[in-house]
Design a protein around this motif. Structure first.
Motif, PDB file in Angstrom:
ATOM      1  N   UNK A 267     -11.773  53.107  34.756  1.00 22.93           N
ATOM      2  CA  UNK A 267     -11.435  51.820  35.361  1.00 22.93           C
ATOM      3  C   UNK A 267     -10.273  51.179  34.613  1.00 22.93           C
ATOM      4  N   UNK A 268     -10.350  51.206  33.308  1.00 22.62           N
ATOM      5  CA  UNK A 268      -9.317  50.533  32.501  1.00 22.62           C
ATOM      6  C   UNK A 268      -7.951  51.188  32.638  1.00 22.62           C
ATOM      7  N   UNK A 269      -7.920  52.478  32.965  1.00 24.01           N
ATOM      8  CA  UNK A 269      -6.641  53.178  33.125  1.00 24.01           C
ATOM      9  C   UNK A 269      -6.211  53.264  34.583  1.00 24.01           C
ATOM     10  N   UNK A 270      -6.943  52.603  35.465  1.00 23.70           N
ATOM     11  CA  UNK A 270      -6.549  52.545  36.855  1.00 23.70           C
ATOM     12  C   UNK A 270      -6.914  53.749  37.689  1.00 23.70           C
ATOM     13  N   UNK A 271      -7.686  54.672  37.117  1.00 26.61           N
ATOM     14  CA  UNK A 271      -8.085  55.859  37.894  1.00 26.61           C
ATOM     15  C   UNK A 271      -9.314  55.593  38.757  1.00 26.61           C
ATOM     16  N   UNK A 272      -9.914  54.454  38.570  1.00 22.44           N
ATOM     17  CA  UNK A 272     -11.028  54.001  39.408  1.00 22.44           C
ATOM     18  C   UNK A 272     -10.988  52.482  39.434  1.00 22.44           C
ATOM     19  N   UNK A 273     -11.655  51.902  40.406  1.00 21.91           N
ATOM     20  CA  UNK A 273     -11.681  50.440  40.556  1.00 21.91           C
ATOM     21  C   UNK A 273     -13.101  49.938  40.353  1.00 21.91           C
ATOM     22  N   UNK A 274     -13.217  48.624  40.152  1.00 16.80           N
ATOM     23  CA  UNK A 274     -14.562  48.061  39.997  1.00 16.80           C
ATOM     24  C   UNK A 274     -15.380  48.271  41.264  1.00 16.80           C
ATOM     25  N   UNK A 275     -14.715  48.329  42.409  1.00 16.15           N
ATOM     26  CA  UNK A 275     -15.443  48.625  43.645  1.00 16.15           C
ATOM     27  C   UNK A 275     -16.086  50.002  43.584  1.00 16.15           C
ATOM     28  N   UNK A 276     -15.427  50.960  42.916  1.00 13.94           N
ATOM     29  CA  UNK A 276     -16.019  52.293  42.741  1.00 13.94           C
ATOM     30  C   UNK A 276     -17.261  52.219  41.866  1.00 13.94           C
ATOM     31  N   UNK A 277     -17.201  51.376  40.839  1.00 13.27           N
ATOM     32  CA  UNK A 277     -18.363  51.215  39.955  1.00 13.27           C
ATOM     33  C   UNK A 277     -19.532  50.637  40.745  1.00 13.27           C
TER      34      UNK A 277
END
Length: 409
Positions: A267-277
């Motif tokens: 998430x912090x590196x932009x490879x996933x979003x909080x919506x993915x979490x």
């Protein structure tokens, strides 16, 4: 009705993942014992989706469950089938009730709530930031609880001096370790508190959903509106569902991030979003493990030849279905925010799909974003395996979520 001795569902929810595996190993649908009540637990996602969309399956126990009257007198979770709202409605009644509730969760109303939620989260985070470095904080108590209570209180117009009462009562609604007598006493408190809220909003209506529901009840006298009981029980549904479930998703999402730093790094590196979490949390650790109850309108023959007899209760095993390897592969038990397909049944399926899903997603994502932005060094204060689940077969959360927001020094 049942061919085999039933599998006993643990009322304390002590080891949910082991229970999910045991259910799946025994077959797509198996006889179970739920606090002394015999039912069919369905853990196969394909079969569960079929049943959840079939007219041969009903949520109206008053009509389709022969043992309804006996059960509501003796079963600790009787409230779940006793209430008269869209939760338990079937067919035309369900469509009528859902039509009147749907405006509360329109895209426009949710958009209006977004700045309210952002502000509420910011206030809670500011309070946490004022604590000394190194202090252990229970995030379930200080964030996961107060945010949904404030949001549903705002949406429903619950006065602040009444919100504390609702919290304890709602917690007890989901507690499957209560005796039938304790559960009945809690239900009486819930009915009284809801009736009090209705009376308050009748005297002093506002721009809130309770006032809107009351107006709908009072203005539609042609049989298409709410009955008095349906009004009360619809409010109970909205307060219960809007509060308890979101608490647990925040709880589980924070824990997943803290026990898996590599996931947080995505998430912090932009490879996933909080919506993915949020979606992966809903898949791997849904807020509701089992949802009581549905009932067979007619005999239902299963693909393996078993028959769910007419009138038999059906337990939707959402937690086990979400982690089924036939749906999500051999790594279905692995929490992975980069997983391409995060499909799940956390909000139900079919006509009973949760209207509040967009609101819950918004709350959880905003809470996670602000929390981890403000406290990048946050860490668990106890081993994850030591955290104790809340004592229930329904909800999926922890009694405490102790963290250190900032390491001492």
């Amino acid at each position: 009705m049942y061919q085999n001795a039933p599998f006993v569902i643990d009322p304390t929810g002590a080891d949910r993942h082991a229970e999910y595996r045991a259910l799946r190993a025994r077959g797509p649908a198996i006889p179970v014992d739920v606090l002394g009540l015999r039912a069919w637990a369905v853990s196969d996602p394909a079969l569960l989706k079929t049943l959840l969309t079939s007219p041969d399956v009903s949520k109206n126990g008053r009509v389709h469950y022969p043992d309804f009257q006996q059960t509501i007198r003796t079963w600790p979770l009787a409230l779940w089938i006793e209430v008269q709202s869209m939760l338990t409605a079937y067919g035309a009644d369900h469509r009528r009730l859902r039509r009147m509730v749907a405006p509360a969760f329109s895209a426009r109303r949710i958009a209006r709530l977004k700045p309210v939620i952002e502000s509420l989260v910011a206030e809670l985070i500011d309070e946490l930031a004022a604590l000394p470095p190194g202090e252990v904080v229970d995030l379930r108590e200080r964030l996961a609880y107060p945010l949904p209570i404030a949001v549903i209180g705002h949406l429903m117009g619950v006065p602040e001096d009444q919100r504390g009462d609702f919290r304890q009562i709602v917690d007890n609604v989901f507690d499957s370790t209560l005796t039938p007598e304790e559960a009945q006493a809690n239900a009486a408190r819930l009915f009284k508190a809801t009736d009090q809220l209705i009376a308050t909003k009748r005297r002093d209506p506002g721009d809130d959903m309770t006032s809107l529901l009351i107006a709908t009840r009072d203005e539609e006298g042609d049989g298409t509106g709410f009955t008095d009981v349906e009004l009360r029980d619809t409010m109970i549904l909205m307060i219960n569902a809007g509060y308890e479930t979101t608490v647990n998703v925040i709880d589980q999402a924070v824990l997943a991030m803290l026990r898996s730093p590599e996931q947080l790094d995505l998430v912090r590196t932009g490879r996933a979003a909080w919506a993915d979490v949020v979606e992966e949390t809903l898949r791997a650790e849904p807020a509701i493990k089992y949802l009581p109850l549905r009932f067979a309108v007619t005999d239902i023959r299963l693909p393996d030849g078993q028959v769910i007899a007419q009138g038999a209760p059906i337990l939707a095993a959402y937690g086990a279905a979400n982690r089924h390897p036939d749906w999500h592969g051999r790594d279905a038990d692995t929490f992975d925010v980069a997983r391409k397909a995060k499909d799940h049944l956390a909000f139900g399926y079919g006509v009973h799909f949760c209207l509040g899903a967009p609101l819950a997603r918004l709350e959880v994502a905003e809470a996670l974003r602000q929390l981890f932005d403000r406290f990048p060094a946050m860490e668990l204060a106890e081993p994850a395996d030591a955290l104790r689940p809340i004592p229930t077969l329904i909800s999926n959360g922890h009694q405490r979520l102790p963290v250190r927001l900032r390491p001492a020094g």
